[in-house]
Scaffold this motif. Structure first.
Motif, PDB file in Angstrom:
ATOM      1  N   GLY A 149       0.788  -1.240   0.000  1.00 38.84           N
ATOM      2  CA  GLY A 149       0.000   0.000   0.000  1.00 38.84           C
ATOM      3  C   GLY A 149       0.808   1.272   0.000  1.00 38.84           C
ATOM      4  O   GLY A 149       0.399   2.276  -0.608  1.00 38.84           O
ATOM      5  N   THR A 150       1.960   1.265   0.686  1.00 36.62           N
ATOM      6  CA  THR A 150       2.727   2.504   0.854  1.00 36.62           C
ATOM      7  C   THR A 150       4.153   2.426   0.322  1.00 36.62           C
ATOM      8  O   THR A 150       4.856   3.437   0.300  1.00 36.62           O
ATOM      9  CB  THR A 150       2.788   2.902   2.346  1.00 36.62           C
ATOM     10  N   GLY A 151       4.618   1.218  -0.038  1.00 33.38           N
ATOM     11  CA  GLY A 151       5.983   1.081  -0.550  1.00 33.38           C
ATOM     12  C   GLY A 151       7.035   0.994   0.526  1.00 33.38           C
ATOM     13  O   GLY A 151       8.231   1.001   0.231  1.00 33.38           O
ATOM     14  N   ASN A 152       6.619   0.897   1.797  1.00 31.49           N
ATOM     15  CA  ASN A 152       7.597   0.744   2.882  1.00 31.49           C
ATOM     16  C   ASN A 152       7.036  -0.182   3.946  1.00 31.49           C
ATOM     17  O   ASN A 152       5.823  -0.373   4.054  1.00 31.49           O
ATOM     18  CB  ASN A 152       7.993   2.103   3.483  1.00 31.49           C
ATOM     19  N   CYS A 153       7.931  -0.780   4.726  1.00 27.30           N
ATOM     20  CA  CYS A 153       7.515  -1.824   5.676  1.00 27.30           C
ATOM     21  C   CYS A 153       6.893  -1.270   6.948  1.00 27.30           C
ATOM     22  O   CYS A 153       6.451  -2.036   7.808  1.00 27.30           O
ATOM     23  CB  CYS A 153       8.702  -2.729   6.006  1.00 27.30           C
ATOM     24  N   TYR A 154       6.834   0.061   7.086  1.00 26.78           N
ATOM     25  CA  TYR A 154       6.233   0.671   8.275  1.00 26.78           C
ATOM     26  C   TYR A 154       4.804   1.145   8.024  1.00 26.78           C
ATOM     27  O   TYR A 154       4.092   1.475   8.962  1.00 26.78           O
ATOM     28  CB  TYR A 154       7.068   1.866   8.736  1.00 26.78           C
ATOM     29  N   GLY A 155       4.418   1.223   6.766  1.00 26.50           N
ATOM     30  CA  GLY A 155       3.121   1.795   6.429  1.00 26.50           C
ATOM     31  C   GLY A 155       3.126   3.305   6.534  1.00 26.50           C
ATOM     32  O   GLY A 155       2.065   3.947   6.575  1.00 26.50           O
ATOM     33  N   TYR A 178      22.327   5.011  -5.042  1.00 28.99           N
ATOM     34  CA  TYR A 178      22.226   4.741  -3.615  1.00 28.99           C
ATOM     35  C   TYR A 178      20.793   4.355  -3.282  1.00 28.99           C
ATOM     36  O   TYR A 178      19.874   5.154  -3.412  1.00 28.99           O
ATOM     37  CB  TYR A 178      22.665   5.976  -2.830  1.00 28.99           C
ATOM     38  N   PHE A 179      20.614   3.097  -2.845  1.00 29.62           N
ATOM     39  CA  PHE A 179      19.318   2.611  -2.386  1.00 29.62           C
ATOM     40  C   PHE A 179      19.295   2.778  -0.867  1.00 29.62           C
ATOM     41  O   PHE A 179      19.985   2.055  -0.150  1.00 29.62           O
ATOM     42  CB  PHE A 179      19.132   1.144  -2.789  1.00 29.62           C
ATOM     43  N   VAL A 180      18.505   3.706  -0.375  1.00 29.24           N
ATOM     44  CA  VAL A 180      18.543   4.082   1.043  1.00 29.24           C
ATOM     45  C   VAL A 180      17.903   3.029   1.935  1.00 29.24           C
ATOM     46  O   VAL A 180      18.415   2.703   3.005  1.00 29.24           O
ATOM     47  CB  VAL A 180      17.871   5.456   1.241  1.00 29.24           C
ATOM     48  N   MET A 209      17.496   6.444  -6.185  1.00 26.64           N
ATOM     49  CA  MET A 209      16.473   5.779  -6.986  1.00 26.64           C
ATOM     50  C   MET A 209      15.190   6.612  -6.935  1.00 26.64           C
ATOM     51  O   MET A 209      14.701   6.944  -5.860  1.00 26.64           O
ATOM     52  CB  MET A 209      16.202   4.374  -6.456  1.00 26.64           C
ATOM     53  N   LYS A 210      14.666   6.943  -8.089  1.00 32.41           N
ATOM     54  CA  LYS A 210      13.412   7.687  -8.136  1.00 32.41           C
ATOM     55  C   LYS A 210      12.269   6.771  -7.708  1.00 32.41           C
ATOM     56  O   LYS A 210      12.168   5.626  -8.134  1.00 32.41           O
ATOM     57  CB  LYS A 210      13.169   8.221  -9.543  1.00 32.41           C
ATOM     58  N   ASP A 211      11.416   7.307  -6.859  1.00 29.03           N
ATOM     59  CA  ASP A 211      10.273   6.542  -6.352  1.00 29.03           C
ATOM     60  C   ASP A 211      10.712   5.226  -5.711  1.00 29.03           C
ATOM     61  O   ASP A 211      10.095   4.174  -5.913  1.00 29.03           O
ATOM     62  CB  ASP A 211       9.274   6.266  -7.478  1.00 29.03           C
ATOM     63  N   GLU A 212      11.780   5.300  -4.922  1.00 25.63           N
ATOM     64  CA  GLU A 212      12.277   4.106  -4.241  1.00 25.63           C
ATOM     65  C   GLU A 212      11.187   3.505  -3.356  1.00 25.63           C
ATOM     66  O   GLU A 212      10.421   4.215  -2.704  1.00 25.63           O
ATOM     67  CB  GLU A 212      13.490   4.474  -3.383  1.00 25.63           C
ATOM     68  N   VAL A 238      14.315  -1.202 -12.644  1.00 17.42           N
ATOM     69  CA  VAL A 238      14.581   0.222 -12.434  1.00 17.42           C
ATOM     70  C   VAL A 238      16.075   0.514 -12.529  1.00 17.42           C
ATOM     71  O   VAL A 238      16.501   1.471 -13.184  1.00 17.42           O
ATOM     72  CB  VAL A 238      14.033   0.692 -11.069  1.00 17.42           C
ATOM     73  N   VAL A 239      16.890  -0.315 -11.879  1.00 18.36           N
ATOM     74  CA  VAL A 239      18.340  -0.087 -11.902  1.00 18.36           C
ATOM     75  C   VAL A 239      18.894  -0.308 -13.304  1.00 18.36           C
ATOM     76  O   VAL A 239      19.712   0.480 -13.797  1.00 18.36           O
ATOM     77  CB  VAL A 239      19.058  -0.993 -10.889  1.00 18.36           C
ATOM     78  N   ARG A 240      18.461  -1.353 -13.949  1.00 19.70           N
ATOM     79  CA  ARG A 240      18.941  -1.622 -15.311  1.00 19.70           C
ATOM     80  C   ARG A 240      18.602  -0.466 -16.253  1.00 19.70           C
ATOM     81  O   ARG A 240      19.431  -0.042 -17.068  1.00 19.70           O
ATOM     82  CB  ARG A 240      18.330  -2.920 -15.828  1.00 19.70           C
ATOM     83  N   ASN A 241      17.403   0.055 -16.140  1.00 17.20           N
ATOM     84  CA  ASN A 241      16.986   1.147 -17.021  1.00 17.20           C
ATOM     85  C   ASN A 241      17.691   2.463 -16.713  1.00 17.20           C
ATOM     86  O   ASN A 241      17.778   3.343 -17.568  1.00 17.20           O
ATOM     87  CB  ASN A 241      15.471   1.355 -16.938  1.00 17.20           C
ATOM     88  N   SER A 242      18.189   2.593 -15.490  1.00 16.53           N
ATOM     89  CA  SER A 242      18.860   3.837 -15.088  1.00 16.53           C
ATOM     90  C   SER A 242      20.258   3.984 -15.663  1.00 16.53           C
ATOM     91  O   SER A 242      20.811   5.072 -15.710  1.00 16.53           O
ATOM     92  CB  SER A 242      18.951   3.909 -13.560  1.00 16.53           C
TER      93      SER A 242
END
Length: 442
Positions: A149-155, A178-180, A209-212, A238-242
Protein backbone atom coordinates in the motif's frame (compact mmCIF):
# COMPACT_ATOMS: atom_id res chain seq x y z
CA UNK A 1 27.99 -60.65 6.17
CA UNK A 2 28.28 -59.08 2.73
CA UNK A 3 31.67 -58.68 1.14
CA UNK A 4 32.51 -55.61 -0.96
CA UNK A 5 34.55 -56.29 -4.07
CA UNK A 6 36.99 -53.38 -4.12
CA UNK A 7 37.89 -54.12 -7.71
CA UNK A 8 34.29 -53.79 -8.91
CA UNK A 9 33.51 -50.20 -9.98
CA UNK A 10 29.78 -51.00 -9.96
CA UNK A 11 29.78 -50.68 -6.19
CA UNK A 12 29.59 -46.92 -6.80
CA UNK A 13 26.61 -47.22 -9.15
CA UNK A 14 23.97 -46.44 -6.55
CA UNK A 15 20.76 -44.73 -7.71
CA UNK A 16 21.25 -41.00 -8.17
CA UNK A 17 18.76 -38.37 -7.05
CA UNK A 18 18.21 -35.09 -8.83
CA UNK A 19 18.10 -31.99 -6.67
CA UNK A 20 18.47 -28.23 -6.92
CA UNK A 21 19.21 -25.38 -4.56
CA UNK A 22 15.61 -24.27 -4.91
CA UNK A 23 13.86 -23.23 -1.70
CA UNK A 24 10.42 -23.54 -3.29
CA UNK A 25 10.56 -27.32 -2.95
CA UNK A 26 11.48 -28.77 0.45
CA UNK A 27 12.24 -32.13 -1.25
CA UNK A 28 15.53 -30.60 -2.39
CA UNK A 29 16.76 -30.58 1.20
CA UNK A 30 15.63 -33.97 2.49
CA UNK A 31 19.22 -35.25 2.31
CA UNK A 32 20.42 -32.28 4.37
CA UNK A 33 17.70 -32.79 6.98
CA UNK A 34 18.40 -36.53 7.18
CA UNK A 35 22.13 -36.11 7.63
CA UNK A 36 22.14 -33.53 10.43
CA UNK A 37 23.86 -35.43 13.27
CA UNK A 38 23.00 -32.91 16.02
CA UNK A 39 26.67 -32.16 16.60
CA UNK A 40 25.62 -28.60 17.62
CA UNK A 41 28.35 -27.07 15.51
CA UNK A 42 25.60 -24.63 14.54
CA UNK A 43 25.13 -23.64 18.20
CA UNK A 44 28.66 -23.34 19.58
CA UNK A 45 31.42 -21.11 18.27
CA UNK A 46 33.98 -23.48 16.78
CA UNK A 47 36.48 -24.52 19.45
CA UNK A 48 39.34 -23.12 17.36
CA UNK A 49 37.99 -19.62 17.95
CA UNK A 50 36.25 -20.06 21.30
CA UNK A 51 37.96 -17.97 23.99
CA UNK A 52 36.22 -19.77 26.84
CA UNK A 53 32.71 -20.65 28.04
CA UNK A 54 31.67 -17.01 28.21
CA UNK A 55 30.35 -15.72 24.86
CA UNK A 56 30.75 -19.12 23.23
CA UNK A 57 27.29 -19.53 21.62
CA UNK A 58 26.50 -18.18 18.14
CA UNK A 59 22.81 -19.14 17.81
CA UNK A 60 20.57 -16.45 19.33
CA UNK A 61 17.35 -18.47 18.99
CA UNK A 62 18.59 -21.56 20.82
CA UNK A 63 20.34 -19.40 23.41
CA UNK A 64 17.00 -17.68 24.03
CA UNK A 65 15.09 -20.94 24.46
CA UNK A 66 17.19 -24.04 25.05
CA UNK A 67 14.87 -26.70 23.64
CA UNK A 68 16.38 -28.40 20.58
CA UNK A 69 13.41 -27.32 18.47
CA UNK A 70 14.64 -23.70 18.64
CA UNK A 71 17.99 -24.72 17.14
CA UNK A 72 18.72 -25.67 13.56
CA UNK A 73 19.29 -29.31 14.52
CA UNK A 74 15.76 -29.52 15.91
CA UNK A 75 14.21 -27.76 12.95
CA UNK A 76 15.91 -30.16 10.55
CA UNK A 77 14.03 -33.04 12.19
CA UNK A 78 10.80 -31.09 12.24
CA UNK A 79 11.26 -30.40 8.54
CA UNK A 80 11.55 -34.09 7.75
CA UNK A 81 8.27 -34.89 9.50
CA UNK A 82 6.51 -31.96 7.84
CA UNK A 83 7.74 -33.11 4.45
CA UNK A 84 6.55 -36.66 5.15
CA UNK A 85 3.12 -35.38 6.16
CA UNK A 86 3.55 -36.73 9.70
CA UNK A 87 3.26 -33.35 11.40
CA UNK A 88 0.63 -30.65 11.05
CA UNK A 89 1.02 -26.90 11.33
CA UNK A 90 0.08 -25.43 14.70
CA UNK A 91 0.61 -22.03 16.27
CA UNK A 92 3.49 -23.41 18.31
CA UNK A 93 5.09 -25.02 15.28
CA UNK A 94 4.91 -21.70 13.42
CA UNK A 95 6.61 -20.06 16.40
CA UNK A 96 9.47 -22.57 16.17
CA UNK A 97 9.93 -21.91 12.45
CA UNK A 98 9.70 -18.11 12.66
CA UNK A 99 11.44 -17.39 15.99
CA UNK A 100 14.72 -17.35 14.14
CA UNK A 101 16.51 -14.38 12.51
CA UNK A 102 17.97 -16.61 9.75
CA UNK A 103 21.33 -15.16 10.70
CA UNK A 104 23.41 -17.82 8.92
CA UNK A 105 25.48 -18.85 11.94
CA UNK A 106 24.13 -22.41 11.73
CA UNK A 107 24.86 -22.56 8.01
CA UNK A 108 28.52 -21.54 8.16
CA UNK A 109 28.96 -23.66 11.29
CA UNK A 110 27.67 -26.76 9.50
CA UNK A 111 29.73 -26.05 6.40
CA UNK A 112 32.81 -26.07 8.63
CA UNK A 113 32.19 -29.80 9.01
CA UNK A 114 29.35 -31.40 7.03
CA UNK A 115 28.48 -29.10 4.10
CA UNK A 116 24.74 -29.36 4.69
CA UNK A 117 22.51 -26.60 3.34
CA UNK A 118 21.00 -25.60 6.66
CA UNK A 119 20.24 -21.98 5.78
CA UNK A 120 18.38 -22.86 2.59
CA UNK A 121 16.46 -25.58 4.43
CA UNK A 122 15.21 -23.05 6.98
CA UNK A 123 14.13 -20.73 4.17
CA UNK A 124 12.39 -23.62 2.41
CA UNK A 125 10.46 -24.46 5.59
CA UNK A 126 8.99 -20.96 5.61
CA UNK A 127 8.11 -21.17 1.93
CA UNK A 128 6.29 -24.44 2.67
CA UNK A 129 4.45 -22.81 5.58
CA UNK A 130 3.15 -20.09 3.26
CA UNK A 131 2.29 -22.47 0.42
CA UNK A 132 0.44 -24.73 2.89
CA UNK A 133 -1.64 -21.73 3.99
CA UNK A 134 -0.28 -21.74 7.54
CA UNK A 135 2.24 -18.91 7.34
CA UNK A 136 3.37 -16.27 7.62
CA UNK A 137 2.49 -14.84 11.03
CA UNK A 138 -0.21 -12.12 11.25
CA UNK A 139 2.30 -9.33 11.85
CA UNK A 140 4.20 -10.37 8.73
CA UNK A 141 0.99 -10.24 6.69
CA UNK A 142 0.48 -6.69 7.97
CA UNK A 143 3.99 -5.72 6.85
CA UNK A 144 3.36 -7.17 3.39
CA UNK A 145 0.17 -5.12 3.19
CA UNK A 146 2.07 -1.98 4.25
CA UNK A 147 4.62 -2.51 1.49
CA UNK A 148 1.89 -3.13 -1.07
CA UNK A 149 0.00 0.00 0.00
CA UNK A 150 2.73 2.50 0.85
CA UNK A 151 5.98 1.08 -0.55
CA UNK A 152 7.60 0.74 2.88
CA UNK A 153 7.52 -1.82 5.68
CA UNK A 154 6.23 0.67 8.27
CA UNK A 155 3.12 1.80 6.43
CA UNK A 156 4.43 5.37 6.68
CA UNK A 157 2.75 7.83 4.32
CA UNK A 158 5.24 10.69 4.54
CA UNK A 159 7.73 11.49 1.78
CA UNK A 160 10.43 8.81 1.62
CA UNK A 161 13.04 11.49 0.90
CA UNK A 162 12.07 13.68 3.86
CA UNK A 163 15.42 12.76 5.45
CA UNK A 164 17.27 14.93 2.92
CA UNK A 165 18.39 18.42 3.86
CA UNK A 166 20.35 21.13 2.06
CA UNK A 167 23.66 19.36 2.71
CA UNK A 168 22.61 16.32 0.68
CA UNK A 169 23.45 16.80 -2.99
CA UNK A 170 22.85 13.71 -5.11
CA UNK A 171 23.58 13.84 -8.83
CA UNK A 172 20.91 13.55 -11.50
CA UNK A 173 22.99 10.86 -13.19
CA UNK A 174 25.86 8.80 -11.79
CA UNK A 175 27.41 5.35 -11.99
CA UNK A 176 26.39 4.67 -8.38
CA UNK A 177 22.75 4.48 -7.37
CA UNK A 178 22.23 4.74 -3.62
CA UNK A 179 19.32 2.61 -2.39
CA UNK A 180 18.54 4.08 1.04
CA UNK A 181 16.08 1.45 2.30
CA UNK A 182 13.06 1.71 4.59
CA UNK A 183 14.84 1.78 7.95
CA UNK A 184 17.23 4.58 6.99
CA UNK A 185 14.53 6.54 5.15
CA UNK A 186 12.13 6.61 8.09
CA UNK A 187 13.72 5.43 11.36
CA UNK A 188 17.47 6.08 11.12
CA UNK A 189 17.68 9.18 8.96
CA UNK A 190 21.05 10.13 10.44
CA UNK A 191 22.60 7.24 8.49
CA UNK A 192 21.89 8.41 4.91
CA UNK A 193 22.89 11.94 5.91
CA UNK A 194 26.23 10.59 7.12
CA UNK A 195 26.61 8.47 3.97
CA UNK A 196 26.01 11.56 1.83
CA UNK A 197 28.61 13.53 3.81
CA UNK A 198 31.25 10.82 3.40
CA UNK A 199 30.62 10.33 -0.32
CA UNK A 200 30.66 14.07 -0.99
CA UNK A 201 33.86 14.49 1.00
CA UNK A 202 35.50 11.72 -1.04
CA UNK A 203 34.26 13.12 -4.33
CA UNK A 204 32.10 10.10 -5.10
CA UNK A 205 29.05 11.08 -7.18
CA UNK A 206 25.85 9.12 -6.60
CA UNK A 207 22.21 9.29 -7.55
CA UNK A 208 19.11 8.18 -5.70
CA UNK A 209 16.47 5.78 -6.99
CA UNK A 210 13.41 7.69 -8.14
CA UNK A 211 10.27 6.54 -6.35
CA UNK A 212 12.28 4.11 -4.24
CA UNK A 213 10.20 1.48 -2.43
CA UNK A 214 10.94 -1.45 -0.11
CA UNK A 215 13.45 -4.11 -1.19
CA UNK A 216 11.10 -6.83 0.09
CA UNK A 217 13.53 -8.25 2.64
CA UNK A 218 10.90 -9.18 5.22
CA UNK A 219 8.43 -10.45 2.60
CA UNK A 220 11.06 -12.83 1.26
CA UNK A 221 12.41 -13.81 4.67
CA UNK A 222 9.00 -15.03 5.91
CA UNK A 223 8.49 -17.27 2.87
CA UNK A 224 6.29 -15.10 0.62
CA UNK A 225 8.39 -15.82 -2.45
CA UNK A 226 5.80 -14.94 -5.09
CA UNK A 227 5.30 -11.45 -3.69
CA UNK A 228 9.05 -11.01 -3.17
CA UNK A 229 9.75 -12.04 -6.76
CA UNK A 230 7.48 -9.29 -8.11
CA UNK A 231 9.31 -6.72 -5.95
CA UNK A 232 12.65 -8.05 -7.22
CA UNK A 233 11.60 -7.81 -10.87
CA UNK A 234 10.43 -4.24 -10.45
CA UNK A 235 13.50 -3.01 -8.58
CA UNK A 236 16.04 -4.75 -10.80
CA UNK A 237 14.37 -3.30 -13.89
CA UNK A 238 14.58 0.22 -12.43
CA UNK A 239 18.34 -0.09 -11.90
CA UNK A 240 18.94 -1.62 -15.31
CA UNK A 241 16.99 1.15 -17.02
CA UNK A 242 18.86 3.84 -15.09
CA UNK A 243 22.24 2.88 -16.53
CA UNK A 244 23.78 2.65 -13.07
CA UNK A 245 26.80 0.40 -12.82
CA UNK A 246 26.60 -0.01 -9.05
CA UNK A 247 23.64 -0.38 -6.71
CA UNK A 248 24.87 0.74 -3.28
CA UNK A 249 23.11 0.23 0.03
CA UNK A 250 24.00 1.27 3.56
CA UNK A 251 21.74 -1.42 5.02
CA UNK A 252 22.97 -4.97 5.51
CA UNK A 253 19.46 -6.38 5.04
CA UNK A 254 19.02 -4.57 1.71
CA UNK A 255 22.55 -5.59 0.67
CA UNK A 256 21.87 -9.31 1.08
CA UNK A 257 18.47 -8.96 -0.55
CA UNK A 258 19.81 -7.28 -3.68
CA UNK A 259 22.99 -9.34 -3.97
CA UNK A 260 21.79 -12.81 -2.97
CA UNK A 261 18.02 -13.13 -2.79
CA UNK A 262 17.06 -11.21 -5.92
CA UNK A 263 19.22 -13.54 -8.04
CA UNK A 264 17.79 -16.49 -6.09
CA UNK A 265 14.24 -15.39 -6.86
CA UNK A 266 15.03 -14.65 -10.52
CA UNK A 267 17.02 -17.88 -10.99
CA UNK A 268 20.15 -16.07 -12.17
CA UNK A 269 23.70 -15.65 -10.92
CA UNK A 270 24.59 -12.53 -8.98
CA UNK A 271 26.84 -11.40 -11.84
CA UNK A 272 23.86 -11.60 -14.22
CA UNK A 273 21.96 -8.79 -12.51
CA UNK A 274 23.41 -6.29 -14.96
CA UNK A 275 25.01 -4.17 -12.24
CA UNK A 276 27.23 -4.69 -9.20
CA UNK A 277 25.76 -4.61 -5.70
CA UNK A 278 27.95 -2.94 -3.09
CA UNK A 279 27.56 -1.89 0.51
CA UNK A 280 28.65 1.59 1.55
CA UNK A 281 31.66 0.16 3.39
CA UNK A 282 33.01 -1.21 0.09
CA UNK A 283 32.67 2.15 -1.67
CA UNK A 284 34.18 4.04 1.28
CA UNK A 285 37.04 1.54 1.61
CA UNK A 286 37.87 1.95 -2.08
CA UNK A 287 37.89 5.73 -1.68
CA UNK A 288 40.14 5.41 1.36
CA UNK A 289 42.60 3.14 -0.48
CA UNK A 290 42.74 5.59 -3.40
CA UNK A 291 43.44 8.53 -1.09
CA UNK A 292 40.16 10.31 -1.86
CA UNK A 293 38.60 9.82 1.56
CA UNK A 294 40.46 11.84 4.20
CA UNK A 295 39.75 10.94 7.82
CA UNK A 296 41.60 13.61 9.79
CA UNK A 297 39.45 14.52 12.79
CA UNK A 298 40.27 12.50 15.94
CA UNK A 299 37.49 10.46 17.54
CA UNK A 300 38.73 9.73 21.03
CA UNK A 301 36.71 6.71 22.01
CA UNK A 302 37.18 3.01 22.73
CA UNK A 303 34.97 1.15 20.26
CA UNK A 304 34.16 -2.33 19.04
CA UNK A 305 32.59 -3.53 15.80
CA UNK A 306 29.53 -5.74 15.38
CA UNK A 307 29.58 -7.81 12.18
CA UNK A 308 25.97 -7.62 10.96
CA UNK A 309 25.00 -11.02 9.55
CA UNK A 310 24.12 -9.80 6.09
CA UNK A 311 27.38 -8.01 5.37
CA UNK A 312 29.33 -10.95 6.75
CA UNK A 313 28.43 -14.64 6.51
CA UNK A 314 25.21 -14.24 4.47
CA UNK A 315 26.40 -12.25 1.46
CA UNK A 316 28.34 -14.67 -0.76
CA UNK A 317 27.32 -14.43 -4.43
CA UNK A 318 24.38 -16.57 -5.50
CA UNK A 319 24.54 -19.12 -8.29
CA UNK A 320 21.63 -21.45 -9.20
CA UNK A 321 22.47 -25.12 -9.01
CA UNK A 322 20.93 -28.32 -10.36
CA UNK A 323 22.66 -31.68 -10.11
CA UNK A 324 22.56 -35.26 -8.92
CA UNK A 325 23.47 -36.80 -5.60
CA UNK A 326 24.89 -40.29 -5.56
CA UNK A 327 27.17 -42.58 -3.56
CA UNK A 328 28.03 -41.29 -0.07
CA UNK A 329 26.34 -37.99 -0.88
CA UNK A 330 28.73 -37.10 -3.70
CA UNK A 331 27.22 -34.65 -6.16
CA UNK A 332 27.68 -33.93 -9.82
CA UNK A 333 28.53 -31.42 -11.11
CA UNK A 334 30.76 -29.97 -8.41
CA UNK A 335 29.16 -27.34 -6.19
CA UNK A 336 30.93 -24.29 -4.81
CA UNK A 337 29.41 -23.94 -1.34
CA UNK A 338 28.57 -20.52 0.07
CA UNK A 339 30.68 -20.50 3.24
CA UNK A 340 30.55 -16.81 4.19
CA UNK A 341 33.99 -16.10 2.76
CA UNK A 342 32.87 -13.06 0.77
CA UNK A 343 31.84 -11.21 3.92
CA UNK A 344 32.83 -7.56 4.19
CA UNK A 345 35.10 -8.24 7.13
CA UNK A 346 38.21 -6.32 6.06
CA UNK A 347 36.54 -3.22 4.61
CA UNK A 348 34.86 -2.08 7.81
CA UNK A 349 38.01 -2.70 9.84
CA UNK A 350 40.17 -0.82 7.33
CA UNK A 351 37.90 2.20 7.74
CA UNK A 352 37.78 1.98 11.54
CA UNK A 353 41.56 1.66 11.81
CA UNK A 354 41.97 4.76 9.63
CA UNK A 355 40.06 6.99 12.07
CA UNK A 356 42.54 8.90 14.25
CA UNK A 357 42.12 8.71 18.00
CA UNK A 358 40.10 5.50 18.07
CA UNK A 359 40.96 2.67 20.43
CA UNK A 360 39.54 -0.33 18.55
CA UNK A 361 39.01 -3.68 20.26
CA UNK A 362 37.41 -6.84 18.92
CA UNK A 363 34.71 -8.85 20.68
CA UNK A 364 35.29 -12.58 21.25
CA UNK A 365 32.53 -13.43 18.74
CA UNK A 366 33.51 -11.68 15.55
CA UNK A 367 33.38 -12.03 11.77
CA UNK A 368 31.62 -15.29 10.80
CA UNK A 369 31.19 -16.17 14.51
CA UNK A 370 29.40 -12.93 15.36
CA UNK A 371 26.21 -13.21 17.44
CA UNK A 372 23.19 -11.86 15.56
CA UNK A 373 21.19 -9.14 17.32
CA UNK A 374 17.97 -10.75 15.94
CA UNK A 375 16.65 -7.38 14.82
CA UNK A 376 16.10 -8.19 11.15
CA UNK A 377 14.26 -10.45 8.70
CA UNK A 378 10.91 -9.96 10.44
CA UNK A 379 12.12 -11.34 13.76
CA UNK A 380 11.85 -8.21 15.89
CA UNK A 381 8.30 -7.49 14.69
CA UNK A 382 7.04 -10.97 15.56
CA UNK A 383 9.29 -11.79 18.53
CA UNK A 384 10.44 -8.55 20.19
CA UNK A 385 11.46 -10.47 23.30
CA UNK A 386 13.91 -12.57 21.25
CA UNK A 387 15.37 -9.46 19.60
CA UNK A 388 15.78 -7.77 22.97
CA UNK A 389 17.36 -10.89 24.49
CA UNK A 390 19.91 -11.22 21.67
CA UNK A 391 20.77 -7.51 21.66
CA UNK A 392 21.26 -7.56 25.43
CA UNK A 393 23.58 -10.55 25.21
CA UNK A 394 25.63 -8.80 22.54
CA UNK A 395 25.76 -5.55 24.53
CA UNK A 396 27.09 -7.54 27.49
CA UNK A 397 29.90 -8.61 25.19
CA UNK A 398 30.52 -4.96 24.27
CA UNK A 399 30.92 -4.15 27.97
CA UNK A 400 33.06 -7.28 28.45
CA UNK A 401 35.75 -5.84 26.17
CA UNK A 402 35.48 -2.42 27.81
CA UNK A 403 34.15 -0.57 24.74
CA UNK A 404 32.33 2.73 25.07
CA UNK A 405 30.63 2.38 21.71
CA UNK A 406 29.55 -0.35 19.29
CA UNK A 407 29.64 0.28 15.55
CA UNK A 408 27.68 -1.68 12.94
CA UNK A 409 26.88 -1.40 9.25
CA UNK A 410 23.14 -2.00 9.47
CA UNK A 411 20.31 0.32 10.61
CA UNK A 412 18.31 -2.66 11.93
CA UNK A 413 21.17 -3.55 14.28
CA UNK A 414 21.46 0.09 15.30
CA UNK A 415 17.75 0.32 16.14
CA UNK A 416 17.70 -2.90 18.11
CA UNK A 417 20.84 -2.08 20.10
CA UNK A 418 19.63 1.47 20.77
CA UNK A 419 16.21 0.39 22.02
CA UNK A 420 17.63 -2.32 24.26
CA UNK A 421 20.35 -0.09 25.67
CA UNK A 422 17.73 2.59 26.35
CA UNK A 423 15.53 0.16 28.28
CA UNK A 424 18.49 -0.96 30.38
CA UNK A 425 19.82 2.54 31.02
CA UNK A 426 23.11 1.71 29.29
CA UNK A 427 25.45 4.55 28.33
CA UNK A 428 26.99 2.68 25.39
CA UNK A 429 27.03 4.72 22.19
CA UNK A 430 25.37 2.95 19.25
CA UNK A 431 26.78 4.12 15.92
CA UNK A 432 26.50 3.23 12.28
CA UNK A 433 29.87 3.11 10.54
CA UNK A 434 28.81 5.99 8.28
CA UNK A 435 28.26 8.15 11.38
CA UNK A 436 31.69 7.24 12.69
CA UNK A 437 33.36 8.20 9.41
CA UNK A 438 31.39 11.44 9.22
CA UNK A 439 32.75 12.38 12.65
CA UNK A 440 36.30 11.96 11.33
CA UNK A 441 35.77 14.29 8.36
CA UNK A 442 36.81 17.90 8.85
Amino acid sequence: MSVIDKNNPERYDTPKEKFALDIENLDNFVYDMQHCIKCKGCYWVDHTYMPGMKHSVRCPSNLWKEFDSYGAFGKMRIGLKLNEGKMEWTDHLLELIYADPLCGACDVGCKRNLDLEVGLTLEALRVKAVKDGAGPLPVHKDIAAYIDGTGNCYGAKKDRNAWMDASVKPAEKADIMYFVGCSSSYENTEIPKAVAKVLQSAGVPYMLMKDESCCGNIVFSVGMVDEAREIAKKNVEVVRNSGAKVLMTSCAECYRMWKVDYPKLLNIRTDELGFTVKHFVEVADEALAEGRLKLTEPVNQRITYHDACNVSRNCDDWEPYEGERGWMGTIEPRLARRRGRQGLYAQARNLINAVPGLDFTEMPRMKENSLCCAGGRGTKQAFPELAEFAARDRLEEVKYVGAEAVVSACPWCKSNFSETAGKDGETIDILDIAQLLAKAIK
